[in-house]
Design a protein around this motif. Structure first.
Motif, PDB file in Angstrom:
ATOM      1  N   SER A  54       0.851  -1.193   0.000  1.00 34.97           N
ATOM      2  CA  SER A  54       0.000   0.000   0.000  1.00 34.97           C
ATOM      3  C   SER A  54       0.885   1.240   0.000  1.00 34.97           C
ATOM      4  N   GLY A  55       0.275   2.368  -0.302  1.00 27.82           N
ATOM      5  CA  GLY A  55       1.001   3.629  -0.188  1.00 27.82           C
ATOM      6  C   GLY A  55       1.420   3.874   1.252  1.00 27.82           C
ATOM      7  N   THR A  56       0.542   3.530   2.175  1.00 32.98           N
ATOM      8  CA  THR A  56       0.827   3.722   3.597  1.00 32.98           C
ATOM      9  C   THR A  56       2.040   2.896   4.030  1.00 32.98           C
ATOM     10  N   LEU A  59       5.104   4.705   2.819  1.00 32.57           N
ATOM     11  CA  LEU A  59       5.433   5.860   3.657  1.00 32.57           C
ATOM     12  C   LEU A  59       6.090   5.402   4.958  1.00 32.57           C
ATOM     13  N   SER A  80      -4.208  16.834   3.766  1.00 30.78           N
ATOM     14  CA  SER A  80      -3.786  15.619   3.082  1.00 30.78           C
ATOM     15  C   SER A  80      -4.630  14.455   3.560  1.00 30.78           C
ATOM     16  N   PHE A  81      -4.404  13.306   2.923  1.00 29.25           N
ATOM     17  CA  PHE A  81      -4.933  12.047   3.434  1.00 29.25           C
ATOM     18  C   PHE A  81      -4.116  11.660   4.666  1.00 29.25           C
ATOM     19  N   ALA A  83      -2.708   9.245   6.028  1.00 24.72           N
ATOM     20  CA  ALA A  83      -1.534   8.358   6.028  1.00 24.72           C
ATOM     21  C   ALA A  83      -0.219   9.135   5.957  1.00 24.72           C
ATOM     22  N   VAL A 126       3.412  16.878   0.353  1.00 29.68           N
ATOM     23  CA  VAL A 126       2.403  16.040  -0.307  1.00 29.68           C
ATOM     24  C   VAL A 126       2.007  16.728  -1.612  1.00 29.68           C
ATOM     25  N   ASP A 152       5.419  12.586  -0.622  1.00 32.16           N
ATOM     26  CA  ASP A 152       4.201  11.790  -0.737  1.00 32.16           C
ATOM     27  C   ASP A 152       3.609  12.097  -2.113  1.00 32.16           C
ATOM     28  N   CYS A 154       1.619  10.018  -3.717  1.00 31.22           N
ATOM     29  CA  CYS A 154       0.524   9.063  -3.916  1.00 31.22           C
ATOM     30  C   CYS A 154      -0.587   9.617  -4.805  1.00 31.22           C
ATOM     31  N   GLU A 155      -0.762  10.949  -4.808  1.00 25.97           N
ATOM     32  CA  GLU A 155      -1.796  11.549  -5.660  1.00 25.97           C
ATOM     33  C   GLU A 155      -1.188  12.228  -6.878  1.00 25.97           C
ATOM     34  N   GLY A 176       0.924   5.533  -4.598  1.00 26.52           N
ATOM     35  CA  GLY A 176      -0.148   4.662  -4.120  1.00 26.52           C
ATOM     36  C   GLY A 176      -1.044   4.211  -5.269  1.00 26.52           C
ATOM     37  N   TYR A 178      -4.284   2.588  -4.889  1.00 30.42           N
ATOM     38  CA  TYR A 178      -5.673   2.310  -4.526  1.00 30.42           C
ATOM     39  C   TYR A 178      -6.552   2.584  -5.762  1.00 30.42           C
ATOM     40  N   LYS A 181      -6.901   6.002  -7.640  1.00 33.46           N
ATOM     41  CA  LYS A 181      -5.715   6.745  -8.104  1.00 33.46           C
ATOM     42  C   LYS A 181      -5.613   6.702  -9.640  1.00 33.46           C
ATOM     43  N   GLY A 188      -1.952  -1.341  -3.238  1.00 35.99           N
ATOM     44  CA  GLY A 188      -0.538  -1.398  -3.594  1.00 35.99           C
ATOM     45  C   GLY A 188       0.128  -0.048  -3.498  1.00 35.99           C
TER      46      GLY A 188
HETATM   47  C1  LIG Z   1      -3.799   7.386  -1.400  1.00 28.59           C
HETATM   48  C2  LIG Z   1      -2.869   8.140  -0.562  1.00 28.59           C
HETATM   49  C3  LIG Z   1      -1.912   7.495   0.245  1.00 28.59           C
HETATM   50  C4  LIG Z   1      -1.764   5.999   0.329  1.00 28.59           C
HETATM   51  O1  LIG Z   1      -2.910   5.321   0.538  1.00 28.59           O
HETATM   52  P1  LIG Z   1      -3.017   3.725   0.576  1.00 28.59           P
HETATM   53  O2  LIG Z   1      -4.482   3.528   0.661  1.00 28.59           O
HETATM   54  O3  LIG Z   1      -2.287   3.258   1.771  1.00 28.59           O
HETATM   55  O4  LIG Z   1      -2.411   3.183  -0.671  1.00 28.59           O
HETATM   56  C5  LIG Z   1      -1.033   8.291   0.941  1.00 28.59           C
HETATM   57  N1  LIG Z   1      -1.071   9.618   0.893  1.00 28.59           N
HETATM   58  C6  LIG Z   1      -1.972  10.276   0.136  1.00 28.59           C
HETATM   59  C7  LIG Z   1      -1.944  11.774   0.114  1.00 28.59           C
HETATM   60  C8  LIG Z   1      -2.915   9.559  -0.594  1.00 28.59           C
HETATM   61  O5  LIG Z   1      -3.830  10.215  -1.312  1.00 28.59           O
END
Ligand SMILES: *Cc1c(COP(=O)(O)O)cnc(C)c1O
Length: 369
Positions: A54-56, A59, A80-81, A83, A126, A152, A154-155, A176, A178, A181, A188
């Motif tokens: 996962s992205g998490t 990180l 941000s999200f 995570a 981010v 980060d 992920c986006e 990330g 998900y 995305k 993943g």
């Molecule tokens: C999607 C996202 C993540 C990672 O998310 P996972 O669901 O763990 O893959 C991390 N940071 C941001 C800003 C995101 O949008």
């Protein structure tokens, strides 16, 4: 009629690639994961990439591999999200939030100096909604004060800042996959770096602290099972091959939105400064705070999914308020944006007709006010 907020784009190539893995005798730690990583590293312009579940997880390993732990501070964004901040807490370090700027909705570099303490070890910008934070001033501040940068991304996959692709600025960057995305593997993520030592650490840490050259049951450090399967990697490899095309189509879709929504006075459309190219994770508009939730409800009644994003800010999430004593007013720009923003349906099955329908619904809403 129902227009969904997001939807993955999965084709026959992904199906066939998954079938090939299932027909092989190698379901984990095999050649497809390796190919996915190599292909991905080229795409984001780094020497190495390591796939994780996962992205998490990515990180977390970034924080861990840089040796950030108890007593250390990491400067990051409250908009941000969650995570991107939780990963710092996983290692008992402290997230230090600074306010964002309205241009990119990323970290405002002019707030960095006031957040710096002897305990600061890293900056974690981010790239929010699909556009890069201001990496030049962030990088020069980090260099000047010997801080690591963890992006980060992920986006922000394939977004560029001054012509350079997101993910190639930091010591390490995290992506990330998900399903909402720009590309997906179901679940993943991916770590990307130019640093060979970090690369070796990521391989070990995702795989139970094994040394890559040692036997299967020899573990030299605390590690995790953050691996992905060959099945997941097969989807990722095919999605990676298509990613430039996906992003180009997202840019076209965003242009359609700008064209069609351009004359509605009550909404503020997303802004992209000239030094950035956007890769459009989401299409986020802003309205006056008092209209935001009722507009979402009105769209919902009309079969259109939309969502407040990101609401609340991380520092106003329940356990952050409780554990760190934050309250509303701490980061005025982030809070204002968080109170005003909603995201509209954005995926590759949206048609021009859909956007006209969305426009009519937004106009109806404001004409009844
Ligand atoms: C999607 C996202 C993540 C990672 O998310 P996972 O669901 O763990 O893959 C991390 N940071 C941001 C800003 C995101 O949008």
């Amino acid at each position: 009629m129902k227009i969904r907020l997001s939807q993955p784009t999965i084709g026959v190539e992904e199906r066939e690639a998954v079938a090939r893995v299932l027909d092989s005798d190698r379901l984990a730690l095999g050649p497809v994961t390796k190919a996915f990583e190599e292909h991905f590293a080229k795409l984001v312009d780094t020497s190495y990439a390591v796939a994780v579940n996962s992205g998490t997880s990515g990180l977390h390993l970034a924080i861990r591999a840089l040796g950030i732990g108890e007593g250390d501070e990491v400067i990051t964004s409250p908009f941000s999200f969650i995570a991107s901040s939780n990963c710092i807490l996983f290692e008992r370090a402290k997230p230090v939030f600074i306010d964002i700027e309205e241009d990119t909705l990323g970290l405002d570099p002019s707030n960095l100096a006031a957040a710096l303490t002897p305990a600061t070890k890293a900056i974690l910008p981010v790239h929010i909604f699909g556009q890069a934070a201001q990496m030049d001033p962030i990088s020069s501040f980090a260099n000047q004060h010997h801080l690591h940068i963890i992006e980060d991304a992920c986006e922000g996959i394939l977004a560029t800042y001054k012509g350079k692709t997101v993910g190639s600025f930091g010591d390490v960057s995290v992506f990330g996959f998900y399903p909402n995305k720009q590309m997906t593997t179901g679940e993943g993520g991916m770590l990307a770096t130019d640093d060979e030592q970090l690369y070796d650490q990521f391989l070990s840490l995702r795989n139970q602290g094994r040394r890559t050259d040692l036997q299967w049951l020899s573990h030299y450090q605390l590690g995790y099972n953050y691996r992905i399967s060959e099945i997941t990697a097969a989807i990722g490899l095919e999605q990676t091959k298509k990613l430039k095309g996906f992003v180009a189509q997202r840019q076209e879709l965003a242009n359609k939105y700008f064209e069609i929504l351009g004359d509605i006075e009550e909404i503020k459309l997303p802004h992209t400064p000239s030094y950035n190219t956007h890769s459009w994770f989401v299409y986020a508009i802003q309205v006056e705070e008092k209209f935001r939730n009722s507009l979402i409800e009105h769209l919902h009644q009309s079969g259109i999914e939309s969502k407040a994003y990101f609401y609340p800010c991380i520092h106003l999430q329940e356990f952050y308020k409780k554990d760190f004593g934050y309250s509303a007013g701490a980061f005025p720009v982030a809070e204002k944006v968080s109170n005003q923003t909603l995201i509209l349906p954005f995926h590759l099955n949206i048609t021009e007709e859909d956007i006209h329908y969305i426009k009519n619904c937004i106009q109806n809403f404001f004409s009844r006010k």
